[in-house]
Design an enzyme around this catalytic site. Structure first.
Site, PDB file in Angstrom:
ATOM      1  N   HIS A   1       0.809  -1.219   0.000  1.00 11.67           N
ATOM      2  CA  HIS A   1       0.000   0.000   0.000  1.00 11.67           C
ATOM      3  C   HIS A   1       0.842   1.269   0.000  1.00 11.67           C
ATOM      4  O   HIS A   1       0.291   2.369   0.033  1.00 11.67           O
ATOM      5  CB  HIS A   1      -0.914   0.007   1.214  1.00 11.67           C
ATOM      6  CG  HIS A   1      -0.180   0.023   2.530  1.00 11.67           C
ATOM      7  ND1 HIS A   1       0.609  -1.025   2.941  1.00 11.67           N
ATOM      8  CD2 HIS A   1      -0.094   0.956   3.499  1.00 11.67           C
ATOM      9  CE1 HIS A   1       1.134  -0.733   4.115  1.00 11.67           C
ATOM     10  NE2 HIS A   1       0.735   0.454   4.470  1.00 11.67           N
ATOM     11  N   CYS A   2       2.169   1.147  -0.033  1.00  9.73           N
ATOM     12  CA  CYS A   2       3.029   2.335   0.095  1.00  9.73           C
ATOM     13  C   CYS A   2       3.870   2.618  -1.137  1.00  9.73           C
ATOM     14  O   CYS A   2       3.662   3.605  -1.832  1.00  9.73           O
ATOM     15  CB  CYS A   2       3.938   2.195   1.312  1.00  9.73           C
ATOM     16  SG  CYS A   2       3.084   2.333   2.898  1.00  9.73           S
ATOM     17  N   ILE A   3       4.859   1.781  -1.402  1.00  8.88           N
ATOM     18  CA  ILE A   3       5.882   2.109  -2.401  1.00  8.88           C
ATOM     19  C   ILE A   3       5.319   2.280  -3.812  1.00  8.88           C
ATOM     20  O   ILE A   3       5.753   3.170  -4.534  1.00  8.88           O
ATOM     21  CB  ILE A   3       7.008   1.058  -2.384  1.00  8.88           C
ATOM     22  CG1 ILE A   3       7.593   0.938  -0.967  1.00  8.88           C
ATOM     23  CG2 ILE A   3       8.120   1.464  -3.345  1.00  8.88           C
ATOM     24  CD1 ILE A   3       8.674  -0.098  -0.852  1.00  8.88           C
TER      25      ILE A   3
ATOM     26  N   ASP B   1       2.787   5.926  -3.031  1.00  7.45           N
ATOM     27  CA  ASP B   1       3.169   7.173  -2.357  1.00  7.45           C
ATOM     28  C   ASP B   1       3.982   8.133  -3.223  1.00  7.45           C
ATOM     29  O   ASP B   1       3.745   9.350  -3.180  1.00  7.45           O
ATOM     30  CB  ASP B   1       3.943   6.859  -1.073  1.00  7.45           C
ATOM     31  CG  ASP B   1       3.090   6.101  -0.068  1.00  7.45           C
ATOM     32  OD1 ASP B   1       1.880   5.949  -0.326  1.00  7.45           O
ATOM     33  OD2 ASP B   1       3.631   5.663   0.960  1.00  7.45           O
TER      34      ASP B   1
END
Length: 452
Positions: free
Chosen positions: A284-286, A289
């Site tokens: 859910h990040c890299i 974001d």
């Protein structure tokens, strides 16, 4: 009321809040009981705070009450304890946010189909919560987002819908989540917490609250800085992963094993940080974001070329894996069209059940488009859950781990290297293996294994 009296009243209010935090009579409300909210509610509860959990999904509330964990690395016993405790309230009734002293919002911030920030979950949460806010509450966003979100979106919307004024009637802060599901060394309580406040009072209250449950708190000058911190962390990882992914392709053409190169370089005690290549980015990040900053930077007339190039490299990695799979099948005089392909690992990282943004889904779609019959095995994800992007795979079940089952596939693609999988057994049972995670190392690789 005189100015001095007003100041004294304000100081007394902040002092009273800080005293209640110290006494642990301060109720912490968590909105969103997923991979971020769940560890938070558990951490505050274990440290003696009364907690309230809010979620629109009634099945999650039921799971707590029944002691049935929906996240693998949280035990059924921990769920059951929260579900029956007098210090824990779990509900889908958002009118009860008025009973909480702090409201921590932990909701998704994905990208839309144009790879631009989708703030619908955050905005919907504020619209749901704000009408029930009262004076003295602390409102904190933990979701990863673009610099300025707290100032430009959260504060005006919360003020409008609550009729309260930030900094006077309620306090506003931003503290980015830093969860790493499955990490055995660090957890919510031991990962340093970055905090930015909308004013000094908000910062002091938020700092005291987190300081009561987390080993190290890192205050920064404002909410925009705190928002930027999380983006830098993940942009740094995205760019460096893109670098080793690109080097993997270059070195493969040169007949050099990139993993051997990386391992040897990592022996240098300074000036080098180890990153490893893979089949693409997940989680859910890299994968998400960096594009929040790219989107916001355009408002200032700036093109983030470095970030976007890294995104292109990482996004293209599944196609490289597909090409290597085609080459592996060719060794056996087989075409992709009509071949049976087994994916090993659906989760985006090892030893967790989190399949958000997993590159395995991209690979499955690409293989299917080329006419392959695709299945998967993952001990952590027995059944594929519904999702916005990959709903067409929902309900698909993991194959059984048997020689009879595994041996029927023309190629097995290792996308996620779970430690619970017997890779020697897999090698013995499989006709052809495409290894994207270097599970077979740099020496004595079985002849039917192709590295990708």
């Amino acid at each position: 009321m005189t100015r001095n009296a007003a100041v004294e009243t304000s100081e007394h209010t902040v002092a009273g809040i800080l005293r209640r935090i110290e006494e642990k009579t301060y109720t912490v409300g968590i909105v969103g009981l997923g991979y971020v909210g769940l560890p938070l509610i558990d951490t505050f509860y274990r440290k003696g705070f009364p907690v309230m959990g809010f979620d629109i999904d009634e099945t999650k509330i039921d799971a707590f009450r029944e002691g049935r964990s929906y996240i693998r690395h949280f035990s059924n016993e921990a769920f059951a304890e929260l579900g029956r405790s007098d210090r824990c309230t779990l509900t889908t009734d958002f009118s009860r946010v008025s009973e909480a002293d702090a409201i921590l919002m932990c909701v998704p911030t994905p990208l839309d189909h144009h790879r631009e920030p989708d703030m619908s979950y955050v905005e919907a949460t504020v619209r749901t919560v704000a009408p029930h806010m009262r004076k003295g509450q602390l409102l904190i966003l933990e979701s990863t987002t673009w610099p300025g979100t707290t100032d430009e979106l959260i504060r005006p919307l919360a003020e409008e819908l609550s009729g309260l004024e930030a900094g006077t009637d309620f306090y506003l802060a931003y503290s980015p989540e830093r969860e790493d599901p499955g990490n055995e060394k660090y957890n919510t309580g031991t990962i340093p917490k970055v905090i930015g406040g909308d004013g000094e009072d908000a910062l002091n209250i938020a700092r005291e609250l987190y300081d009561a449950v987390i080993s190290e708190v890192v205050p920064v000058s404002n909410t925009r800085t705190a928002e930027a911190v999380k983006l830098l962390e993940n942009i740094f990882r995205s760019v460096n992963i893109a670098l080793v992914n690109e080097l993997k392709i270059v070195f493969q053409r040169m007949g050099i094993d990139v993993h051997e190169v990386i391992d040897a370089a990592a022996t240098k005690p300074f000036g080098f940080m180890k990153f490893t290549p893979g089949p693409g980015l997940g989680g859910h990040c890299i994968p998400i974001d960096p594009f929040y900053l790219t989107w916001k930077a355009r408002e200032f007339g700036i093109n983030t070329r470095f970030i976007e190039l890294a995104g292109e490299v990482n996004t293209d990695m599944p196609r490289y894996v597909v090409q290597r799979t085609v080459e592996a099948l060719n060794i056996d005089r087989k075409a992709m069209n009509g071949s049976k392909i087994l994916m090993i690992g659906l989760a985006y990282k090892p030893n967790v059940d989190d399949d958000r943004e997993s590159p395995t889904y991209v690979l499955m779609d690409l293989y299917t488009e080329m006419g392959a019959d695709v299945s998967y095995y993952d001990p952590y994800v027995p059944v594929i859950r519904p999702s916005r992007e990959y709903g067409h795979w929902a309900g698909t079940k993991s194959v059984e781990w048997t020689e009879e089952e595994i041996s029927q596939f023309d190629a097995v693609v290792i996308a996620t290297n779970h430690r619970d999988i017997d890779y020697r057994q897999l090698a013995a049972w499989s006709q052809r293996i495409v290894d994207t995670r270097n599970v077979y190392g740099n020496a004595d690789v079985p002849e039917h294994v192709t590295k990708a």
